[in-house]
Design a protein around this motif. Structure first.
Motif, PDB file in Angstrom:
ATOM      1  N   PRO A 230       0.843  -1.221   0.000  1.00 44.83           N
ATOM      2  CA  PRO A 230       0.000   0.000   0.000  1.00 44.83           C
ATOM      3  C   PRO A 230       0.863   1.250   0.000  1.00 44.83           C
ATOM      4  N   ALA A 231       0.312   2.221  -0.655  1.00 41.83           N
ATOM      5  CA  ALA A 231       1.060   3.493  -0.740  1.00 41.83           C
ATOM      6  C   ALA A 231       1.072   4.174   0.619  1.00 41.83           C
ATOM      7  N   SER A 232       2.216   4.651   1.049  1.00 47.08           N
ATOM      8  CA  SER A 232       2.329   5.385   2.326  1.00 47.08           C
ATOM      9  C   SER A 232       1.828   6.803   2.161  1.00 47.08           C
ATOM     10  N   PRO A 233       1.447   7.445   3.279  1.00 47.92           N
ATOM     11  CA  PRO A 233       0.953   8.822   3.165  1.00 47.92           C
ATOM     12  C   PRO A 233       1.952   9.748   2.518  1.00 47.92           C
ATOM     13  N   LYS A 234       3.215   9.533   2.771  1.00 44.42           N
ATOM     14  CA  LYS A 234       4.209  10.443   2.199  1.00 44.42           C
ATOM     15  C   LYS A 234       4.410  10.202   0.716  1.00 44.42           C
ATOM     16  N   ASP A 235       4.037   8.991   0.224  1.00 49.25           N
ATOM     17  CA  ASP A 235       4.222   8.718  -1.192  1.00 49.25           C
ATOM     18  C   ASP A 235       3.187   9.411  -2.054  1.00 49.25           C
ATOM     19  N   THR A 236       2.048   9.812  -1.469  1.00 45.78           N
ATOM     20  CA  THR A 236       0.982  10.475  -2.234  1.00 45.78           C
ATOM     21  C   THR A 236       1.214  11.975  -2.217  1.00 45.78           C
ATOM     22  N   ASN A 237       1.839  12.446  -3.272  1.00 42.27           N
ATOM     23  CA  ASN A 237       2.128  13.877  -3.445  1.00 42.27           C
ATOM     24  C   ASN A 237       2.882  14.449  -2.251  1.00 42.27           C
ATOM     25  N   GLY A 238       3.547  13.644  -1.511  1.00 39.99           N
ATOM     26  CA  GLY A 238       4.353  14.144  -0.396  1.00 39.99           C
ATOM     27  C   GLY A 238       3.562  14.717   0.755  1.00 39.99           C
ATOM     28  N   ILE A 239       2.325  14.248   0.995  1.00 36.44           N
ATOM     29  CA  ILE A 239       1.458  14.796   2.048  1.00 36.44           C
ATOM     30  C   ILE A 239       1.621  13.987   3.319  1.00 36.44           C
ATOM     31  N   ASP A 240       1.822  14.754   4.455  1.00 35.76           N
ATOM     32  CA  ASP A 240       1.886  14.124   5.770  1.00 35.76           C
ATOM     33  C   ASP A 240       0.477  14.154   6.381  1.00 35.76           C
ATOM     34  N   PHE A 241      -0.234  13.062   6.247  1.00 35.45           N
ATOM     35  CA  PHE A 241      -1.642  13.035   6.684  1.00 35.45           C
ATOM     36  C   PHE A 241      -1.772  13.275   8.188  1.00 35.45           C
ATOM     37  N   LYS A 242      -0.954  12.668   8.991  1.00 37.90           N
ATOM     38  CA  LYS A 242      -1.034  12.833  10.449  1.00 37.90           C
ATOM     39  C   LYS A 242      -0.771  14.281  10.855  1.00 37.90           C
ATOM     40  N   GLY A 243       0.231  14.871  10.224  1.00 41.05           N
ATOM     41  CA  GLY A 243       0.510  16.284  10.543  1.00 41.05           C
ATOM     42  C   GLY A 243      -0.614  17.208  10.127  1.00 41.05           C
ATOM     43  N   GLU A 244      -1.180  16.913   8.909  1.00 42.53           N
ATOM     44  CA  GLU A 244      -2.307  17.741   8.463  1.00 42.53           C
ATOM     45  C   GLU A 244      -3.508  17.577   9.390  1.00 42.53           C
ATOM     46  N   ALA A 245      -3.753  16.375   9.853  1.00 46.50           N
ATOM     47  CA  ALA A 245      -4.887  16.145  10.754  1.00 46.50           C
ATOM     48  C   ALA A 245      -4.711  16.902  12.067  1.00 46.50           C
ATOM     49  N   ILE A 246      -3.471  16.880  12.608  1.00 44.30           N
ATOM     50  CA  ILE A 246      -3.211  17.613  13.856  1.00 44.30           C
ATOM     51  C   ILE A 246      -3.413  19.112  13.647  1.00 44.30           C
ATOM     52  N   THR A 247      -2.901  19.616  12.509  1.00 41.40           N
ATOM     53  CA  THR A 247      -3.056  21.049  12.208  1.00 41.40           C
ATOM     54  C   THR A 247      -4.529  21.419  12.043  1.00 41.40           C
ATOM     55  N   PHE A 248      -5.260  20.535  11.364  1.00 40.28           N
ATOM     56  CA  PHE A 248      -6.697  20.770  11.160  1.00 40.28           C
ATOM     57  C   PHE A 248      -7.430  20.837  12.501  1.00 40.28           C
ATOM     58  N   LYS A 249      -7.090  19.924  13.396  1.00 37.94           N
ATOM     59  CA  LYS A 249      -7.718  19.910  14.713  1.00 37.94           C
ATOM     60  C   LYS A 249      -7.392  21.185  15.489  1.00 37.94           C
ATOM     61  N   ALA A 250      -6.136  21.631  15.400  1.00 34.33           N
ATOM     62  CA  ALA A 250      -5.748  22.864  16.104  1.00 34.33           C
ATOM     63  C   ALA A 250      -6.474  24.074  15.526  1.00 34.33           C
ATOM     64  N   THR A 251      -6.609  24.090  14.201  1.00 29.35           N
ATOM     65  CA  THR A 251      -7.300  25.224  13.568  1.00 29.35           C
ATOM     66  C   THR A 251      -8.761  25.280  13.987  1.00 29.35           C
ATOM     67  N   THR A 252      -9.448  24.153  13.947  1.00 28.23           N
ATOM     68  CA  THR A 252     -10.859  24.142  14.367  1.00 28.23           C
ATOM     69  C   THR A 252     -11.012  24.500  15.836  1.00 28.23           C
ATOM     70  N   ALA A 253     -10.054  24.044  16.686  1.00 26.89           N
ATOM     71  CA  ALA A 253     -10.120  24.432  18.103  1.00 26.89           C
ATOM     72  C   ALA A 253      -9.948  25.932  18.268  1.00 26.89           C
ATOM     73  N   GLY A 254      -9.021  26.530  17.488  1.00 27.46           N
ATOM     74  CA  GLY A 254      -8.844  27.987  17.540  1.00 27.46           C
ATOM     75  C   GLY A 254     -10.084  28.734  17.092  1.00 27.46           C
ATOM     76  N   ILE A 255     -10.730  28.196  16.054  1.00 30.73           N
ATOM     77  CA  ILE A 255     -11.954  28.839  15.567  1.00 30.73           C
ATOM     78  C   ILE A 255     -13.039  28.777  16.635  1.00 30.73           C
ATOM     79  N   LEU A 256     -13.201  27.626  17.256  1.00 33.55           N
ATOM     80  CA  LEU A 256     -14.229  27.495  18.285  1.00 33.55           C
ATOM     81  C   LEU A 256     -13.947  28.418  19.471  1.00 33.55           C
ATOM     82  N   SER A 257     -12.666  28.503  19.858  1.00 27.99           N
ATOM     83  CA  SER A 257     -12.303  29.380  20.980  1.00 27.99           C
ATOM     84  C   SER A 257     -12.566  30.839  20.633  1.00 27.99           C
ATOM     85  N   THR A 258     -12.161  31.229  19.404  1.00 21.93           N
ATOM     86  CA  THR A 258     -12.382  32.621  18.989  1.00 21.93           C
ATOM     87  C   THR A 258     -13.864  32.922  18.875  1.00 21.93           C
ATOM     88  N   MET A 259     -14.646  31.987  18.338  1.00 16.29           N
ATOM     89  CA  MET A 259     -16.081  32.204  18.246  1.00 16.29           C
ATOM     90  C   MET A 259     -16.704  32.338  19.625  1.00 16.29           C
TER      91      MET A 259
END
Length: 598
Positions: A230-259
């Motif tokens: 199976p293709a690893s996350p880094k093999d698909t266009n060089g995307i770090d899925f775990k890092g993106e997921a963590i960043t996404f979670k932090a961004t949504t938490a910031g939005i909720l806090s700011t709201m």
């Protein structure tokens, strides 16, 4: 158990519980707005048991309060410009109060707020229960340091800018994750395609060894192992899925806090906006009320009484304000009269008193029968005792003077008959009745009359008089047209004293028809006097020290128009004793040192 302490430099009296240091009672002088004519009047205000009450003065507390407000739902509003004024409103009832200085205003507001807090409404727990986000301190002061900083506009703008930034970041992260998900989907489709082809080609070859292409490995048990890792996350266009997921979670938490912070700021700012809206609504209400008042005044110009005609069932002021206004006007008239009497030199002109025989004859004129009827009625009924079934109530007793009243109303108009008895030393019944009847000295002792004139002289002992009384705002001005007759009633028994009588009763006359300027009152008044003489010692001549005059004064008045019953009764109770004292003192002054006229 409470101990009482007085504030230094003030008139307030404070009762404090020594154990809990909680307020029990606060009393002091505050200025209360009565109406637009009389403005501010000093009143004694008491704060006790979560109730604010006011009295005319501290000495009159025993007579009951003039009004009271329950503070449970009261709103205390310090005035925006007047540093001494604060308003207390409960529903539609508003009290406008002024302290002597800003310090005392703050003290009153703090005590009132403390009473509200102790009552359970407006306390910190109560505010939390009602969902308030302001502390008790900020609610009471309306502008604390924390709430002030929260209301600054740039804080909300900064948070909204942060929301824009978070939105852009979140949109980019969504695009990146979408590309990753699309790539994963394409890989799954290709894997399934290769698996299907391999199965078709190897249907006839079993068992087998490793395929040359290395895609599958057929085991001895007949199973196949996938050789495409199976293709690893880094093999698909060089995307770090775990890092993106963590960043996404932090961004949504910031939005909720700011709201959440934005919602908090907007809720706090909503309180400020609500206050501004309330002020604007109050200004609008006042403008609308002023407009309605101006329109009603314009309509009144063509109605009975003119633009100043405030009296009536649709009066613009309530009964309490009506009462306060009348009482304030009467107090002011009393002060003016006292100043005039102290500055005025009594006119020493002598008014000759005719002999008694001139008043004992029955004159002939068109009102003769009416006069005789009135005289006989007063001699029959007015001298009767106040006991029995007459229902006379004693309302005032001051020395020799007693005032009685019977409460009578007809069509909503107060027609209470009044009866007063008095005893005056040093004057005779002849002298008292003469000065009461003589129109030439009327203005010397009668302070309620604005002007009068003799419409017609019927005889030596009967005249028709028209007089207007001073207006007591907001009541309408009254006028009276009456026949005044004086009579000496000879005693039928030589041991009985002669009786002098003056009767005034309303009549109609062509020369004094009713007008729209005044309300025509109807009267039936009689003053009956009897002279009692005590024998002097030895051969001494009778002096004024040996004379006592018994007075019976009866008044039946129909005031006409419309005025609250409580006001009419209070004015009558207040003015009649003053009238009798003023008149008898005047006669004693006029006859002092003069020959006695029986």
């Amino acid at each position: 158990m409470s101990e009482k302490s007085s504030s230094s430099g003030s008139d307030e009296d404070v009762d404090v519980d020594p154990e809990s240091a909680q307020p029990v009672e606060l009393g002091g002088v505050l200025s209360k707005w009565t109406n637009y004519i009389h403005g501010w009047q000093d009143r004694w205000v008491v704060l006790k048991n979560n109730t604010l009450s006011y009295y005319k003065s501290e000495d009159e507390r025993e007579y009951g309060c003039r009004g009271s407000l329950c503070l449970s739902k009261a709103v205390i509003t310090p005035h925006e410009f007047d540093e001494c004024r604060f308003d207390i409103s409960v529903n539609d009832s508003v009290w406008y109060l002024r302290a002597e200085d800003p310090e005392h205003r703050l003290q009153w507001i703090e005590w009132i707020e403390l009473h509200k807090a102790e009552s359970g409404y407006g306390s910190e727990t109560s505010l939390r229960r009602h969902g308030s986000m302001l502390s008790l301190t900020s609610a009471a002061s309306a502008l604390s340091a924390t709430s002030t900083s929260s209301f600054k506009g740039h804080r909300l703008r900064e948070k909204l800018a942060e929301m824009e930034t978070f939105r852009d970041i979140l949109c980019r992260q969504v695009d990146t994750l979408q590309k990753y998900f699309d790539s994963c989907a394409d890989g799954v489709c290709k894997d399934e395609f290769h698996r299907d082809r391999a199965e078709e080609e190897d249907e006839d070859e079993f068992p087998s060894t490793t395929k040359p292409d290395g895609d599958y490995l057929h085991n001895n048990n007949g199973s196949k192992e996938k050789l495409f890792p199976p293709a690893s996350p880094k093999d698909t266009n060089g995307i770090d899925f775990k890092g993106e997921a963590i960043t996404f979670k932090a961004t949504t938490a910031g939005i909720l806090s700011t709201m959440s912070h934005c919602i908090e700021l907007m809720m706090k700012r909503e309180d400020s906006w609500q206050k501004r809206l309330d002020k604007e609504l109050e200004k609008r209400r006042r403008v609308e009320d002023a407009y309605k008042f101006a329109m009603s005044e314009l309509k009144k110009k063509s109605h009975y009484g003119g633009p100043d005609y405030e009296e009536g069932p649709n009066s613009l002021i309530n009964e309490d304000e009506f009462f306060d206004a009348v009482e304030a006007a009467l107090d002011r008239q009393d002060k003016i009269e006292e100043q005039c009497q102290s500055e005025k030199v009594r006119n020493t002109r002598l008014t000759p008193v005719p002999p008694g025989d001139a008043y004992s004859t029955i004159a002939t004129h068109r009102f003769s029968s009416k006069v005789e009827e009135m005289v006989q009625n007063h001699m029959t009924y007015s001298l009767q005792d106040v006991g029995g079934d007459a229902n006379w109530q004693l309302v005032i007793e001051e020395g020799e003077m007693k005032v009685y009243r019977r409460e009578v109303e007809e069509n909503g108009i107060v027609l209470d008959p009044l009866k007063a008895t008095h005893a005056v030393k040093g004057v005779t019944g002849h002298e008292l009745c003469h000065y009461f009847w003589d129109t030439s000295v009327r203005m010397d002792w009668e302070t309620t009359i604005e002007n009068f004139n003799v419409v017609e002289t019927l005889s030596d002992n009967a005249v028709v008089v028209y007089q207007t009384h001073k207006r007591v705002w907001p009541a309408s001005q009254r006028d009276v047209l009456y026949l005044s007759a004086i009579r000496k009633i000879l005693a039928t028994n030589e041991n009985d004293p002669d009786t002098w009588l003056v009767c005034n009763f309303s009549v109609d006359h062509d020369k004094a028809a009713p007008t729209n300027r005044c309300v025509r009152a109807k009267i039936n008044v009689a003053m009956i006097c009897q002279t009692l003489v005590s024998p002097p010692e030895g051969d001494k001549q009778i002096s004024r020290d040996n004379i006592l005059c018994k007075i019976t004064y009866v008044a039946n008045v129909n005031p006409g128009g419309w005025a609250p019953a409580s006001v009419l009764r209070a004015v009558a109770k207040r003015e009649y004793p003053k009238f009798l004292k003023r008149f008898t003192s005047y006669v004693q002054e006029k006859t002092a040192g003069k020959p006695i006229l029986f």
